[in-house]
Design a protein around this motif. Structure first.
Motif, mmCIF file in Angstrom:
data_model
loop_
_atom_site.group_PDB
_atom_site.id
_atom_site.type_symbol
_atom_site.label_atom_id
_atom_site.label_comp_id
_atom_site.label_asym_id
_atom_site.label_seq_id
_atom_site.Cartn_x
_atom_site.Cartn_y
_atom_site.Cartn_z
ATOM 1 N N UNK A 103 -91.410 18.147 -15.539
ATOM 2 C CA UNK A 103 -90.020 18.775 -15.344
ATOM 3 C C UNK A 103 -88.763 18.283 -16.219
ATOM 4 N N UNK A 104 -88.714 16.846 -15.724
ATOM 5 C CA UNK A 104 -87.461 16.275 -16.489
ATOM 6 C C UNK A 104 -88.001 15.933 -18.035
ATOM 7 N N UNK A 105 -89.235 15.694 -18.172
ATOM 8 C CA UNK A 105 -89.643 15.478 -19.757
ATOM 9 C C UNK A 105 -89.225 16.607 -20.437
ATOM 10 N N UNK A 107 -87.114 19.451 -19.509
ATOM 11 C CA UNK A 107 -85.848 19.828 -19.575
ATOM 12 C C UNK A 107 -84.848 18.847 -19.723
ATOM 13 N N UNK A 108 -84.788 17.496 -19.393
ATOM 14 C CA UNK A 108 -83.815 16.483 -19.894
ATOM 15 C C UNK A 108 -84.073 15.811 -21.330
ATOM 16 N N UNK A 109 -85.348 15.452 -21.172
ATOM 17 C CA UNK A 109 -85.620 14.613 -22.508
ATOM 18 C C UNK A 109 -86.186 15.604 -23.634
ATOM 19 N N UNK A 110 -86.162 16.833 -23.462
ATOM 20 C CA UNK A 110 -86.407 18.028 -24.566
ATOM 21 C C UNK A 110 -87.664 17.798 -25.195
ATOM 22 N N UNK A 111 -88.849 16.968 -24.405
ATOM 23 C CA UNK A 111 -90.215 16.795 -25.091
ATOM 24 C C UNK A 111 -90.960 18.186 -25.250
ATOM 25 N N UNK A 112 -91.527 18.319 -26.326
ATOM 26 C CA UNK A 112 -92.530 19.374 -26.423
ATOM 27 C C UNK A 112 -93.525 19.336 -25.283
ATOM 28 N N UNK A 113 -94.042 20.508 -24.888
ATOM 29 C CA UNK A 113 -94.545 20.821 -23.658
ATOM 30 C C UNK A 113 -96.062 20.051 -23.665
ATOM 31 N N UNK A 115 -96.709 17.370 -25.310
ATOM 32 C CA UNK A 115 -96.548 15.922 -25.351
ATOM 33 C C UNK A 115 -96.133 15.454 -23.789
ATOM 34 N N UNK A 116 -95.373 16.524 -23.101
ATOM 35 C CA UNK A 116 -94.842 15.980 -21.743
ATOM 36 C C UNK A 116 -96.238 16.379 -20.882
ATOM 37 N N UNK A 117 -96.899 17.255 -21.050
ATOM 38 C CA UNK A 117 -98.262 17.465 -20.156
ATOM 39 C C UNK A 117 -99.090 16.156 -20.456
ATOM 40 N N UNK A 118 -99.180 15.738 -21.564
ATOM 41 C CA UNK A 118 -100.149 14.669 -21.822
ATOM 42 C C UNK A 118 -99.507 13.192 -21.076
#
Length: 244
Positions: A103-105, A107-113, A115-118
């Protein structure tokens, strides 16, 4: 790295934090102890403005925020520099373990999904929860929920991790696994400010122990001195109570 100056918080006529001054070095692990109701949790909540201080300044690296003049942008910058682990886990009930960490990756850090999932899956492996990625909080034990909460804090790579009595809501059987994970985080030299009632753990993990009473810092020092040779009478009484 972190400087807290003159931090003051009042709830009505009650002063909960009375001009707290505290410095924390990069990679330092500071543990806060003291009686219930003395402002320990409020200190953590004021550091990242979950509770807005009435006065004082908080500096983390290049970020410096004056409570009297802090605007939304200042508060958001301060919160991005910190990660908070709550007593009661603070997980989103409608998101899986994987989703909570992502979530924070996103919504806050604006990482691609992707990348955030990995990154979230890496964290789940590190916390021993790889097989719980698709599980929702209601199906997880208290210890597993708190490990997800710690994993969420780990994922964002904050300058400062704040732990607010992370084992206080746990059944005794789950306390050990959460403390073990915190030990692993500490070994990375992550800067940590921890409020805990686990005195043995505080002695083991802390570089410095801070004793609070009546909304003030009464005594601080290395664990060996605080626990074995306390100077202040209030600290001596507190240790006698918790060890008895």
């Amino acid at each position: 790295m972190i400087r807290i100056e003159g931090l003051t918080k009042r709830f009505g006529a009650t002063t909960v934090l009375d001009g707290i001054d505290l410095q924390i070095g990069r990679g330092e692990r500071v543990v806060v102890i003291g009686p219930s109701g003395t402002g320990k949790s409020t200190l953590l909540r004021c550091v990242n403005f979950l509770d807005r201080p009435d006065a004082g300044r908080i500096s983390i690296g290049a970020i410096s925020v004056d409570a009297a003049r802090a605007g939304r942008a200042d508060i958001l910058a301060l919160r991005r520099a910190t990660a908070f682990v709550f007593q009661n886990y603070g997980l989103f009930a409608n998101r899986s373990a994987l989703g909570n960490i992502m979530e924070a990756l996103v919504t806050v850090q604006k990482r691609p999904r992707a990348e955030a999932e990995a990154r979230a899956r890496e964290i789940l492996s590190e916390t021993g929860l790889a097989d719980k990625a698709d599980s929702y909080p209601a199906s997880l034990s208290g210890g597993q929920q708190q490990r997800v909460g710690i994993g969420r804090a780990m994922a964002i790579g904050a300058d400062l991790m704040l732990f607010d009595e992370p084992t206080s809501a746990l059944d005794p059987e789950w306390v050990g696994e959460v403390l073990d994970l915190m030990r692993s985080v500490a070994q990375t030299r992550q800067t940590m400010l921890i409020v805990t009632h686990e005195m043995r753990f505080a002695r083991e993990i802390a570089d410095r122990v801070v004793f609070m009473d009546g909304g003030r810092i009464v005594e601080q020092g290395p664990p060996a001195r605080i626990f074995d040779a306390p100077r202040d009478a209030r600290l001596r009484r507190f240790l006698a109570r918790v060890s008895g």
